[in-house]
Scaffold this motif. Structure first.
Motif, PDB file in Angstrom:
ATOM      1  N   LYS A 200       0.869  -1.174   0.000  1.00  0.00           N
ATOM      2  CA  LYS A 200       0.000   0.000   0.000  1.00  0.00           C
ATOM      3  C   LYS A 200       0.903   1.221   0.000  1.00  0.00           C
ATOM      4  N   ARG A 201       0.672   2.128  -0.945  1.00  0.00           N
ATOM      5  CA  ARG A 201       1.490   3.341  -1.032  1.00  0.00           C
ATOM      6  C   ARG A 201       0.761   4.512  -0.396  1.00  0.00           C
ATOM      7  N   PHE A 202       1.541   5.367   0.241  1.00  0.00           N
ATOM      8  CA  PHE A 202       0.973   6.568   0.846  1.00  0.00           C
ATOM      9  C   PHE A 202       1.586   7.798   0.188  1.00  0.00           C
ATOM     10  N   PRO A 203       0.827   8.891   0.120  1.00  0.00           N
ATOM     11  CA  PRO A 203       1.386  10.122  -0.478  1.00  0.00           C
ATOM     12  C   PRO A 203       2.501  10.710   0.381  1.00  0.00           C
ATOM     13  N   TYR A 204       3.303  11.555  -0.234  1.00  0.00           N
ATOM     14  CA  TYR A 204       4.367  12.292   0.449  1.00  0.00           C
ATOM     15  C   TYR A 204       3.787  12.934   1.714  1.00  0.00           C
TER      16      TYR A 204
ATOM     17  N   HIS B 101       4.417   6.075   8.365  1.00  0.00           N
ATOM     18  CA  HIS B 101       4.742   6.896   7.194  1.00  0.00           C
ATOM     19  C   HIS B 101       4.626   8.382   7.514  1.00  0.00           C
ATOM     20  N   GLN B 102       3.616   8.731   8.296  1.00  0.00           N
ATOM     21  CA  GLN B 102       3.368  10.143   8.609  1.00  0.00           C
ATOM     22  C   GLN B 102       4.524  10.770   9.403  1.00  0.00           C
ATOM     23  N   THR B 103       5.303   9.948  10.132  1.00  0.00           N
ATOM     24  CA  THR B 103       6.444  10.517  10.867  1.00  0.00           C
ATOM     25  C   THR B 103       7.500  11.080   9.923  1.00  0.00           C
ATOM     26  N   SER B 104       7.406  10.768   8.616  1.00  0.00           N
ATOM     27  CA  SER B 104       8.398  11.294   7.669  1.00  0.00           C
ATOM     28  C   SER B 104       8.110  12.742   7.270  1.00  0.00           C
ATOM     29  N   ALA B 105       6.995  13.282   7.727  1.00  0.00           N
ATOM     30  CA  ALA B 105       6.706  14.701   7.451  1.00  0.00           C
ATOM     31  C   ALA B 105       7.692  15.588   8.216  1.00  0.00           C
ATOM     32  N   ARG B 106       7.942  16.775   7.669  1.00  0.00           N
ATOM     33  CA  ARG B 106       8.943  17.669   8.277  1.00  0.00           C
ATOM     34  C   ARG B 106       8.345  18.500   9.400  1.00  0.00           C
ATOM     35  N   TYR B 107       8.076  17.859  10.507  1.00  0.00           N
ATOM     36  CA  TYR B 107       7.582  18.583  11.674  1.00  0.00           C
ATOM     37  C   TYR B 107       8.709  19.424  12.269  1.00  0.00           C
ATOM     38  N   PRO B 108       8.362  20.587  12.847  1.00  0.00           N
ATOM     39  CA  PRO B 108       9.398  21.342  13.574  1.00  0.00           C
ATOM     40  C   PRO B 108       9.855  20.541  14.791  1.00  0.00           C
ATOM     41  N   LYS B 109      11.052  20.881  15.274  1.00  0.00           N
ATOM     42  CA  LYS B 109      11.625  20.062  16.338  1.00  0.00           C
ATOM     43  C   LYS B 109      10.813  20.109  17.634  1.00  0.00           C
ATOM     44  N   ILE B 110      10.045  21.182  17.828  1.00  0.00           N
ATOM     45  CA  ILE B 110       9.262  21.280  19.077  1.00  0.00           C
ATOM     46  C   ILE B 110       8.036  20.366  19.063  1.00  0.00           C
ATOM     47  N   VAL B 111       7.759  19.739  17.907  1.00  0.00           N
ATOM     48  CA  VAL B 111       6.623  18.817  17.843  1.00  0.00           C
ATOM     49  C   VAL B 111       7.123  17.392  18.069  1.00  0.00           C
ATOM     50  N   SER B 112       6.468  16.659  18.963  1.00  0.00           N
ATOM     51  CA  SER B 112       6.767  15.234  19.104  1.00  0.00           C
ATOM     52  C   SER B 112       5.944  14.470  18.081  1.00  0.00           C
ATOM     53  N   GLU B 113       6.619  13.691  17.233  1.00  0.00           N
ATOM     54  CA  GLU B 113       5.877  12.886  16.257  1.00  0.00           C
ATOM     55  C   GLU B 113       5.015  11.833  16.938  1.00  0.00           C
ATOM     56  N   PHE B 114       5.356  11.437  18.156  1.00  0.00           N
ATOM     57  CA  PHE B 114       4.475  10.522  18.891  1.00  0.00           C
ATOM     58  C   PHE B 114       3.077  11.141  18.974  1.00  0.00           C
TER      59      PHE B 114
END
Lengths: 207, 207
Positions: A200-204, B101-114
């Motif tokens: 399953k592929r997910f968008p960027y 997959h969503q953890t690969s987004a460029r969150y700012p460092k002050i955001v915890s991806e958890f």
């Protein structure tokens, strides 16, 4: 500790029997890339060895890395890469998995694993290293650099992908290659070979 | 060239459109290990990032390596590893793949991806880095060494596995871990996530 989980600390890890530990630790990195690496010695002697430590290093230039253990059957592969400056990376399909595994036996250097395990080699566009004819995805790679890891004597080999052969119908319009359609399999631990289901592929991802 | 195969040479590789080439080259290494790496900054800020370049380096001591790209979201992970000296590696199961997959987004460092992706963190045995509670296989890793690859600026991070949490019933008598039973999945390319079928194991190969 809850009832379904097991927790292993450093002491238990270090006390594990050697073969048990090898099976166990080799499993912990998850599923691995699986490929047959084809090389040739300066005297023309061909070599084929199964690797499960190939990683993507970069797309531009297209760089690929792999871990080589100098005390293992990988040794002939490394010698040949250093002698000739090139090697091939060939994906493994289900029908070849037993032969791929058999290349991990410690054959003497005068034996070609292509012959010993029954995989035909192939020359493509005069590339100096041998490909595996039966593989669906085949990369011709030029050696760039070896980086020794002092911590345990392993060596990281970096190469640049110079040519690619793959089935026309596995490449999507956006460049993604459907490895399931190509029949590529994966492995886990030291000796387990696995067929993979459609992905399953997910968008960027964006925040 | 035969009718079903496509051959790509160096020139065609270098002329590929950037995003197409990224998808294409990232697919060529085969299926990849997939894991969420958990870290914490010195100020307590937690971070979680998906990696697909984890490789086994050795069983004794138990060493694990991964490729970090300094220009990507991996950057916060590397900063935290260098600050605190430890990180966690957490396997990904099918029901978590979209969050991983969503953890690969460029969150700012002050955001915890958890928090951002909705994965609960967990402390195990006072290990200083956060684990992913929902993961079935979790490794606590101590940073040992970073090796920069001058060829393209990527960095290889080597760590020693110090503690492991996994389901009791996935470890075989010989130490092999059944990753399929643990629900571990694999990935391919930049964005494709795959369930794996039961494996076939072969005995230690002899000539």
């Amino acid at each position: 500790m809850d009832s379904i989980n097991r927790q292993i600390d450093e002491r238990e890890l270090l006390e594990m029997e050697q073969r048990y530990r090898a099976n166990f630790i080799n499993s912990l990195t998850g599923f691995k890339s699986l490929a047959l690496v084809g090389t040739v010695a300066r005297n023309g002697q061909k070599n084929l060895a199964v690797f499960n430590s190939i990683v993507h290093l970069g797309a531009h230039p297209p760089l690929i890395g792999m871990v080589v253990r100098p005390d293992s059957v990988d040794r002939h592969t490394l010698q040949n890469i250093l002698e000739t400056g090139c090697y091939t990376i060939n994906h493994v399909q289900e029908e070849m998995m037993e032969k791929a595994h058999q290349t991990s036996a410690r054959y003497p250097k005068i034996v070609s694993e292509f012959d010993a395990v029954g995989l035909e080699d192939e020359v493509i566009h005069d590339f100096p290293a041998p490909f595996v004819k039966a593989s669906t995805i085949k990369l011709g790679v030029q050696f760039k650099e070896k980086v020794p890891f002092a911590i345990n004597g392993t060596i990281f080999v970096i190469g640049e992908i110079k040519q690619i052969t793959l089935p026309k119908d596995v490449v999507h319009a956006d460049g993604f290659v459907d490895l399931v359609k190509a029949g590529t399999i994966t492995n886990s631990g030291l000796d387990s070979y696995h067929v993979v289901l459609d992905g399953k592929r997910f968008p960027y991802a964006k925040p």
